[in-house]
Design a protein around this motif. Structure first.
Motif, PDB file in Angstrom:
ATOM      1  N   ARG A  37       2.443  17.559 -24.804  1.00  0.00           N
ATOM      2  CA  ARG A  37       1.182  16.928 -24.402  1.00  0.00           C
ATOM      3  C   ARG A  37       0.319  16.609 -25.620  1.00  0.00           C
ATOM      4  N   GLN A  38       0.312  17.504 -26.598  1.00  0.00           N
ATOM      5  CA  GLN A  38      -0.471  17.265 -27.807  1.00  0.00           C
ATOM      6  C   GLN A  38       0.067  16.062 -28.560  1.00  0.00           C
ATOM      7  N   ARG A  39       1.378  15.925 -28.623  1.00  0.00           N
ATOM      8  CA  ARG A  39       1.963  14.762 -29.297  1.00  0.00           C
ATOM      9  C   ARG A  39       1.597  13.477 -28.578  1.00  0.00           C
ATOM     10  N   GLN A  40       1.578  13.521 -27.254  1.00  0.00           N
ATOM     11  CA  GLN A  40       1.214  12.329 -26.502  1.00  0.00           C
ATOM     12  C   GLN A  40      -0.238  11.945 -26.753  1.00  0.00           C
ATOM     13  N   ARG A  41      -1.113  12.937 -26.875  1.00  0.00           N
ATOM     14  CA  ARG A  41      -2.521  12.641 -27.132  1.00  0.00           C
ATOM     15  C   ARG A  41      -2.710  12.054 -28.527  1.00  0.00           C
ATOM     16  N   GLN A  42      -1.931  12.535 -29.492  1.00  0.00           N
ATOM     17  CA  GLN A  42      -2.096  12.087 -30.860  1.00  0.00           C
ATOM     18  C   GLN A  42      -1.609  10.650 -31.037  1.00  0.00           C
ATOM     19  N   GLN A  43      -0.542  10.277 -30.348  1.00  0.00           N
ATOM     20  CA  GLN A  43      -0.008   8.931 -30.483  1.00  0.00           C
ATOM     21  C   GLN A  43      -0.777   7.999 -29.556  1.00  0.00           C
ATOM     22  N   PRO A  44      -1.370   6.957 -30.101  1.00  0.00           N
ATOM     23  CA  PRO A  44      -2.063   6.013 -29.223  1.00  0.00           C
ATOM     24  C   PRO A  44      -1.048   5.281 -28.356  1.00  0.00           C
ATOM     25  N   GLN A  45      -1.403   5.108 -27.114  1.00  0.00           N
ATOM     26  CA  GLN A  45      -0.488   4.417 -26.218  1.00  0.00           C
ATOM     27  C   GLN A  45      -0.503   2.931 -26.541  1.00  0.00           C
ATOM     28  N   GLN A  46       0.673   2.401 -26.752  1.00  0.00           N
ATOM     29  CA  GLN A  46       0.783   0.985 -27.057  1.00  0.00           C
ATOM     30  C   GLN A  46       0.668   0.197 -25.763  1.00  0.00           C
ATOM     31  N   PRO A  47      -0.102  -0.884 -25.796  1.00  0.00           N
ATOM     32  CA  PRO A  47      -0.248  -1.674 -24.572  1.00  0.00           C
ATOM     33  C   PRO A  47       1.092  -2.291 -24.178  1.00  0.00           C
ATOM     34  N   LYS A  48       1.317  -2.333 -22.892  1.00  0.00           N
ATOM     35  CA  LYS A  48       2.563  -2.888 -22.378  1.00  0.00           C
ATOM     36  C   LYS A  48       2.561  -4.398 -22.580  1.00  0.00           C
ATOM     37  N   GLN A  49       3.607  -4.889 -23.163  1.00  0.00           N
ATOM     38  CA  GLN A  49       3.729  -6.323 -23.409  1.00  0.00           C
ATOM     39  C   GLN A  49       4.196  -7.024 -22.129  1.00  0.00           C
ATOM     40  N   PRO A  50       3.527  -8.108 -21.717  1.00  0.00           N
ATOM     41  CA  PRO A  50       3.971  -8.846 -20.540  1.00  0.00           C
ATOM     42  C   PRO A  50       5.373  -9.432 -20.775  1.00  0.00           C
ATOM     43  N   GLU A  51       6.161  -9.431 -19.713  1.00  0.00           N
ATOM     44  CA  GLU A  51       7.542  -9.870 -19.867  1.00  0.00           C
ATOM     45  C   GLU A  51       7.720 -11.367 -19.676  1.00  0.00           C
ATOM     46  N   ASN A  52       6.908 -11.982 -18.840  1.00  0.00           N
ATOM     47  CA  ASN A  52       7.075 -13.427 -18.643  1.00  0.00           C
ATOM     48  C   ASN A  52       5.711 -14.114 -18.644  1.00  0.00           C
ATOM     49  N   GLN A  53       5.725 -15.420 -18.491  1.00  0.00           N
ATOM     50  CA  GLN A  53       4.501 -16.216 -18.596  1.00  0.00           C
ATOM     51  C   GLN A  53       3.502 -15.853 -17.503  1.00  0.00           C
ATOM     52  N   GLN A  54       3.985 -15.626 -16.299  1.00  0.00           N
ATOM     53  CA  GLN A  54       3.082 -15.294 -15.200  1.00  0.00           C
ATOM     54  C   GLN A  54       2.375 -13.969 -15.463  1.00  0.00           C
ATOM     55  N   ASP A  55       3.088 -12.987 -15.995  1.00  0.00           N
ATOM     56  CA  ASP A  55       2.460 -11.709 -16.332  1.00  0.00           C
ATOM     57  C   ASP A  55       1.413 -11.888 -17.424  1.00  0.00           C
ATOM     58  N   ARG A  56       1.680 -12.748 -18.378  1.00  0.00           N
ATOM     59  CA  ARG A  56       0.710 -13.014 -19.443  1.00  0.00           C
ATOM     60  C   ARG A  56      -0.560 -13.634 -18.876  1.00  0.00           C
ATOM     61  N   ILE A  57      -0.395 -14.569 -17.961  1.00  0.00           N
ATOM     62  CA  ILE A  57      -1.556 -15.237 -17.357  1.00  0.00           C
ATOM     63  C   ILE A  57      -2.389 -14.230 -16.572  1.00  0.00           C
ATOM     64  N   ILE A  58      -1.723 -13.388 -15.788  1.00  0.00           N
ATOM     65  CA  ILE A  58      -2.441 -12.384 -14.996  1.00  0.00           C
ATOM     66  C   ILE A  58      -3.169 -11.414 -15.915  1.00  0.00           C
ATOM     67  N   GLU A  59      -2.507 -10.990 -16.987  1.00  0.00           N
ATOM     68  CA  GLU A  59      -3.140 -10.064 -17.934  1.00  0.00           C
ATOM     69  C   GLU A  59      -4.374 -10.704 -18.582  1.00  0.00           C
ATOM     70  N   TYR A  60      -4.278 -11.990 -18.940  1.00  0.00           N
ATOM     71  CA  TYR A  60      -5.414 -12.705 -19.532  1.00  0.00           C
ATOM     72  C   TYR A  60      -6.566 -12.789 -18.530  1.00  0.00           C
ATOM     73  N   GLN A  61      -6.248 -13.096 -17.263  1.00  0.00           N
ATOM     74  CA  GLN A  61      -7.297 -13.206 -16.248  1.00  0.00           C
ATOM     75  C   GLN A  61      -7.973 -11.856 -16.008  1.00  0.00           C
TER      76      GLN A  61
END
Length: 83
Positions: A37-61
């Motif tokens: 748990r301590q290691r998880q807290r220390q490492q910043p969670q990387q944002p999930k990259q959208p897989e396709n164009q529709q996911d990118r659009i939804i994330e932007y909105q």
């Protein structure tokens, strides 16, 4: 009667030994879990990259909506014309 007392004493000894053994194992697991748990807290969670164009659009909105300012809305009362 002596057999019954020896049986209960033996049972209690075995019970406490098993209980101590499981507590020892759980203590090791607890320490490993806490370091994980301590290691998880220390490492910043990387944002999930959208897989396709529709996911990118939804994330932007979503980001655009979350960053937009709140506006007061004027509500207009709509009445039924049949009354």
């Amino acid at each position: 009667m002596g057999f019954l007392i020896k049986f209960f004493l033996g049972f209690m000894v075995v019970y406490f030994l098993l209980k101590a053994f499981t507590a020892f194992l759980m203590g090791k697991r607890g320490r490993q879990a806490s370091t994980f748990r301590q290691r998880q807290r220390q490492q910043p969670q990387q944002p999930k990259q959208p897989e396709n164009q529709q996911d990118r659009i939804i994330e932007y909105q979503k980001k655009k909506f979350e960053s937009s300012e709140i506006e007061d809305a004027d509500f207009v009362e709509v009445k039924n014309s049949k009354h």
